[in-house]
Write an enzyme that holds these catalytic residues in place. Structure first.
Site, PDB file in Angstrom:
ATOM      1  N   LYS A 174     -61.296  94.989 -59.173  1.00  0.00           N
ATOM      2  CA  LYS A 174     -60.528  96.094 -58.576  1.00  0.00           C
ATOM      3  C   LYS A 174     -59.614  96.739 -59.607  1.00  0.00           C
ATOM      4  O   LYS A 174     -59.561  97.960 -59.749  1.00  0.00           O
ATOM      5  CB  LYS A 174     -59.686  95.561 -57.408  1.00  0.00           C
ATOM      6  CG  LYS A 174     -58.586  96.500 -56.941  1.00  0.00           C
ATOM      7  CD  LYS A 174     -57.799  95.942 -55.783  1.00  0.00           C
ATOM      8  CE  LYS A 174     -56.654  95.027 -56.141  1.00  0.00           C
ATOM      9  NZ  LYS A 174     -55.437  95.670 -56.671  1.00  0.00           N
ATOM     10  N   ASN A 175     -58.866  95.907 -60.334  1.00  0.00           N
ATOM     11  CA  ASN A 175     -57.832  96.454 -61.215  1.00  0.00           C
ATOM     12  C   ASN A 175     -58.393  97.059 -62.502  1.00  0.00           C
ATOM     13  O   ASN A 175     -57.676  97.753 -63.220  1.00  0.00           O
ATOM     14  CB  ASN A 175     -56.781  95.383 -61.515  1.00  0.00           C
ATOM     15  CG  ASN A 175     -55.945  95.085 -60.276  1.00  0.00           C
ATOM     16  OD1 ASN A 175     -56.028  95.803 -59.282  1.00  0.00           O
ATOM     17  ND2 ASN A 175     -55.166  94.016 -60.331  1.00  0.00           N
ATOM     18  N   CYS A 213     -42.510  98.647 -52.738  1.00  0.00           N
ATOM     19  CA  CYS A 213     -43.566  98.086 -51.896  1.00  0.00           C
ATOM     20  C   CYS A 213     -43.197  96.649 -51.601  1.00  0.00           C
ATOM     21  O   CYS A 213     -42.131  96.187 -51.998  1.00  0.00           O
ATOM     22  CB  CYS A 213     -44.920  98.175 -52.580  1.00  0.00           C
ATOM     23  SG  CYS A 213     -45.069  97.035 -53.943  1.00  0.00           S
ATOM     24  N   ARG A 264     -40.469  98.198 -57.933  1.00  0.00           N
ATOM     25  CA  ARG A 264     -41.577  98.735 -58.734  1.00  0.00           C
ATOM     26  C   ARG A 264     -41.379 100.181 -59.215  1.00  0.00           C
ATOM     27  O   ARG A 264     -42.088 101.105 -58.787  1.00  0.00           O
ATOM     28  CB  ARG A 264     -42.895  98.615 -57.970  1.00  0.00           C
ATOM     29  CG  ARG A 264     -43.345  97.173 -57.845  1.00  0.00           C
ATOM     30  CD  ARG A 264     -44.652  97.049 -57.131  1.00  0.00           C
ATOM     31  NE  ARG A 264     -45.810  97.175 -58.004  1.00  0.00           N
ATOM     32  CZ  ARG A 264     -47.056  97.093 -57.575  1.00  0.00           C
ATOM     33  NH1 ARG A 264     -47.323  96.916 -56.324  1.00  0.00           N
ATOM     34  NH2 ARG A 264     -48.066  97.197 -58.427  1.00  0.00           N
ATOM     35  N   ARG A 323     -57.948  94.980 -48.936  1.00  0.00           N
ATOM     36  CA  ARG A 323     -57.660  95.915 -50.039  1.00  0.00           C
ATOM     37  C   ARG A 323     -58.244  95.393 -51.353  1.00  0.00           C
ATOM     38  O   ARG A 323     -58.537  96.183 -52.250  1.00  0.00           O
ATOM     39  CB  ARG A 323     -56.147  96.096 -50.214  1.00  0.00           C
ATOM     40  CG  ARG A 323     -55.485  96.882 -49.118  1.00  0.00           C
ATOM     41  CD  ARG A 323     -54.026  97.107 -49.443  1.00  0.00           C
ATOM     42  NE  ARG A 323     -53.867  97.757 -50.742  1.00  0.00           N
ATOM     43  CZ  ARG A 323     -52.709  97.928 -51.361  1.00  0.00           C
ATOM     44  NH1 ARG A 323     -51.597  97.516 -50.798  1.00  0.00           N
ATOM     45  NH2 ARG A 323     -52.650  98.512 -52.539  1.00  0.00           N
TER      46      ARG A 323
HETATM   47  N1  EPU Z   1     -42.326  98.215 -64.061  1.00  0.00           N
HETATM   48  C1  EPU Z   1     -41.207  98.978 -64.338  1.00  0.00           C
HETATM   49  N2  EPU Z   1     -41.383 100.285 -64.708  1.00  0.00           N
HETATM   50  C2  EPU Z   1     -42.623 100.830 -64.835  1.00  0.00           C
HETATM   51  C3  EPU Z   1     -43.759 100.048 -64.560  1.00  0.00           C
HETATM   52  C4  EPU Z   1     -43.576  98.724 -64.179  1.00  0.00           C
HETATM   53  O1  EPU Z   1     -40.086  98.492 -64.224  1.00  0.00           O
HETATM   54  O2  EPU Z   1     -42.720 102.019 -65.182  1.00  0.00           O
HETATM   55  C5  EPU Z   1     -42.143  96.818 -63.631  1.00  0.00           C
HETATM   56  C6  EPU Z   1     -42.683  96.611 -62.204  1.00  0.00           C
HETATM   57  O3  EPU Z   1     -41.712  96.956 -61.248  1.00  0.00           O
HETATM   58  C7  EPU Z   1     -43.041  95.142 -62.191  1.00  0.00           C
HETATM   59  C8  EPU Z   1     -43.467  94.878 -63.645  1.00  0.00           C
HETATM   60  O4  EPU Z   1     -42.942  95.955 -64.428  1.00  0.00           O
HETATM   61  O5  EPU Z   1     -41.905  94.380 -61.900  1.00  0.00           O
HETATM   62  C9  EPU Z   1     -44.984  94.803 -63.842  1.00  0.00           C
HETATM   63  O6  EPU Z   1     -45.577  96.025 -63.452  1.00  0.00           O
HETATM   64  P1  EPU Z   1     -46.947  96.572 -64.058  1.00  0.00           P
HETATM   65  O7  EPU Z   1     -46.798  98.031 -64.298  1.00  0.00           O
HETATM   66  O8  EPU Z   1     -47.369  95.693 -65.197  1.00  0.00           O
HETATM   67  O9  EPU Z   1     -47.936  96.313 -62.849  1.00  0.00           O
HETATM   68  P2  EPU Z   1     -48.781  97.388 -62.052  1.00  0.00           P
HETATM   69  O10 EPU Z   1     -49.537  98.238 -62.984  1.00  0.00           O
HETATM   70  O11 EPU Z   1     -47.919  98.027 -61.028  1.00  0.00           O
HETATM   71  C10 EPU Z   1     -50.887  95.828 -62.015  1.00  0.00           C
HETATM   72  C11 EPU Z   1     -51.837  95.332 -60.972  1.00  0.00           C
HETATM   73  C12 EPU Z   1     -51.140  94.292 -60.101  1.00  0.00           C
HETATM   74  C13 EPU Z   1     -50.687  93.147 -61.002  1.00  0.00           C
HETATM   75  C14 EPU Z   1     -49.783  93.691 -62.113  1.00  0.00           C
HETATM   76  C15 EPU Z   1     -49.344  92.634 -63.101  1.00  0.00           C
HETATM   77  C16 EPU Z   1     -53.299  97.200 -60.569  1.00  0.00           C
HETATM   78  C17 EPU Z   1     -53.723  98.296 -59.670  1.00  0.00           C
HETATM   79  N3  EPU Z   1     -52.275  96.456 -60.150  1.00  0.00           N
HETATM   80  O12 EPU Z   1     -49.793  96.411 -61.302  1.00  0.00           O
HETATM   81  O13 EPU Z   1     -52.117  93.813 -59.181  1.00  0.00           O
HETATM   82  O14 EPU Z   1     -50.007  92.187 -60.244  1.00  0.00           O
HETATM   83  O15 EPU Z   1     -50.464  94.731 -62.839  1.00  0.00           O
HETATM   84  O16 EPU Z   1     -50.433  92.025 -63.699  1.00  0.00           O
HETATM   85  O17 EPU Z   1     -53.883  96.990 -61.623  1.00  0.00           O
HETATM   86  C18 EPU Z   1     -52.933  92.978 -57.154  1.00  0.00           C
HETATM   87  O18 EPU Z   1     -54.079  93.206 -57.573  1.00  0.00           O
HETATM   88  O19 EPU Z   1     -52.726  92.308 -56.096  1.00  0.00           O
HETATM   89  C19 EPU Z   1     -51.789  93.489 -57.893  1.00  0.00           C
HETATM   90  C20 EPU Z   1     -50.568  93.579 -57.384  1.00  0.00           C
END
Ligand code: EPU
Length: 418
Positions: A22-23, A116, A121, A397
């Site tokens: 998915k990711n 969320c 986030r 999802r």
């Molecule tokens: N963060 C910030 N600012 C930003 C972006 C992120 O503070 O601009 C913080 C977030 O709030 C969080 C941390 O950094 O506390 C990690 O966020 P990241 O951006 O790395 O994660 P994401 O891109 O929102 C993806 C996956 C998640 C997975 C995380 C960590 C997708 C669609 N989602 O989320 O997957 O947990 O990376 O590996 O790729 C899941 O599949 O169940 C899921 C939540």
């Protein structure tokens, strides 16, 4: 609304195939907006989040077909650059269209994703990165409005290795003028799948020790691309076999990208082995040993997405274990549900202390996010009695055919309307 009814106590034995990730699929589908031709992607999992991303592309004007895990996207006639609130609120990954739209249209309006269930986030790292590439960003009427005459290569230091920001900024930079150097980038395997897809389509993205270098190109020309398998599904199904005292073989045509999870399972006394030549990952339950400490970290550290799954395994392990969550502030939503089933867990700040119990008992419980939901399925498979899990739309999802896969290896799991 659908629920799962699960009769616990059946050990799982057999072989299963892991679905596409998915990711990895989500940013790759969004990246199709960078092309001026039809894009074909295969091994795309049939999931609610994937359908949401396809719907978003349709709203933007792309034509799509999706059948048998094969997705075609024709982005040649885009009529909109706006991602509406209704979609962004159901799936934060909708913000992946920002990078490609800024790169190709020079304009995008994406509803500001709120917090969320996993926490606040923010998306500040994405937005600062776009500004570094020359875009202007403002918030207007609840939307983020991004504008750029053209994007130009720049040096970007992410500060924290955000997965989403790394993907979004790679997509923005591939068509920018000049060279982008991105420091403190995320190293999750799904990012290299996006890079592989883009590079095979003509992008120039190089991974160096300290940074990613992206040399902007004029245009991309798509190849048919098969998305990588899902490492979180691999860990989930493996853990399901272990918690029931079974043995499962999972088809895995990829390198070992769950070693931090495997090592913890081995420390617990389980047998976990990847035969890379055969493409089979085996998970066999062993005699449990106790006292495991885990800290979630960006890749190659222990993945936050597998934390709830490991937590449920540890709740039935001997001794006292600790989990420290460093990625999301709200990723212990599975804990109160597990306590209802008899687990002994205490929360202290961003950590939990788990005292292993001998058995879990069936109870009515509720999923709160994708991985918390999957961890409750594991708990129910091991519990005494019949468990009802509500709100399984969270599980849908992120897991393709979860109940079909588990049933085929011996689980008693039924989807019902309650
Ligand atoms: N963060 C910030 N600012 C930003 C972006 C992120 O503070 O601009 C913080 C977030 O709030 C969080 C941390 O950094 O506390 C990690 O966020 P990241 O951006 O790395 O994660 P994401 O891109 O929102 C993806 C996956 C998640 C997975 C995380 C960590 C997708 C669609 N989602 O989320 O997957 O947990 O990376 O590996 O790729 C899941 O599949 O169940 C899921 C939540």
């Amino acid at each position: 609304m659908d629920s799962f009814r699960i009769i616990g106590g059946q050990p799982l034995f057999g072989q299963l195939t892991i679905s596409g990730s998915k990711n990895a699929a989500l940013p790759i589908i969004a990246a199709s907006l960078l092309f001026k031709e039809k894009v074909t992607l295969t091994n795309i999992p049939e999931l609610a989040d994937i359908r949401t991303m396809i719907k978003l592309l349709n709203i933007l004007g792309a034509e799509t077909t999706f059948e048998n895990n094969r997705l075609t996207i024709d982005p040649t006639d885009l009529r909109s650059d706006q991602a509406p609130y209704e979609l962004v609120k159901t799936m934060r990954a909708s913000i992946y269209v920002m990078g490609p739209l800024l790169a190709t249209k020079g304009h995008t309006r994406v509803s500001f994703p709120g917090g969320c269930s996993l926490g606040v986030r923010p998306i500040d790292i994405h937005l600062k990165g776009f500004e570094k590439l020359g875009a202007s960003i403002e918030v207007n009427g609840g939307d983020i409005v991004g504008k750029a005459k053209y994007l130009k290569g720049s040096e970007i230091n992410l500060g924290f290795p955000s997965v989403g920001a790394t993907c979004n900024l790679i997509m923005a930079a591939v068509l920018a003028k000049g060279i982008t150097k991105m420091k403190n980038f995320a190293k999750e395997p799904e990012i290299w799948d996006l890079v592989e897809f883009l590079n095979r389509s003509g992008a120039k993205i190089m991974r160096k020790e300290e940074y990613i270098e992206i040399e902007g190109v004029e245009a991309l020309s798509p190849i048919e691309y098969s998305v990588m398998p899902d490492r979180i599904e691999l860990g989930t199904l493996g853990a399901a076999a272990l918690i029931t005292g079974g043995e499962i073989k999972l088809k895995w045509q990829h390198s070992d990208i769950i070693s931090s999870f495997r090592e913890k399972l081995e420390d617990m006394g389980h047998h976990v082995h990847l035969d890379e030549e055969e493409g089979i990952y085996t998970f066999k339950a062993g005699k449990m040993k106790g006292n495991i400490d885990v800290r979630t970290l960006p890749y190659p550290g222990f993945p936050t997405d597998l934390q709830p799954l490991l937590g449920v395994l540890l709740s039935l392990n001997k001794g006292t274990s600790h989990i420290h969550e460093t990625i999301f502030e709200n990723r212990f939503m599975w804990v109160p549900e597990l306590e209802r089933m008899g687990a002994d867990i205490h929360k202290e700040g961003e950590s939990i202390i788990i005292n292993g119990v001998k058995t879990l008992q069936a109870a009515p419980i509720m999923a709160s996010d994708i991985r918390a939901g999957a961890s409750l399925v594991l708990a129910a498979l091991a519990a005494k009695g019949e468990t009802i899990i509500r709100r399984i739309y969270h599980i849908d999802r992120g897991y393709e055919n979860l109940e079909k896969k588990l049933s085929s290896v011996g689980a008693k799991i039924f989807r019902e309307k309650i």
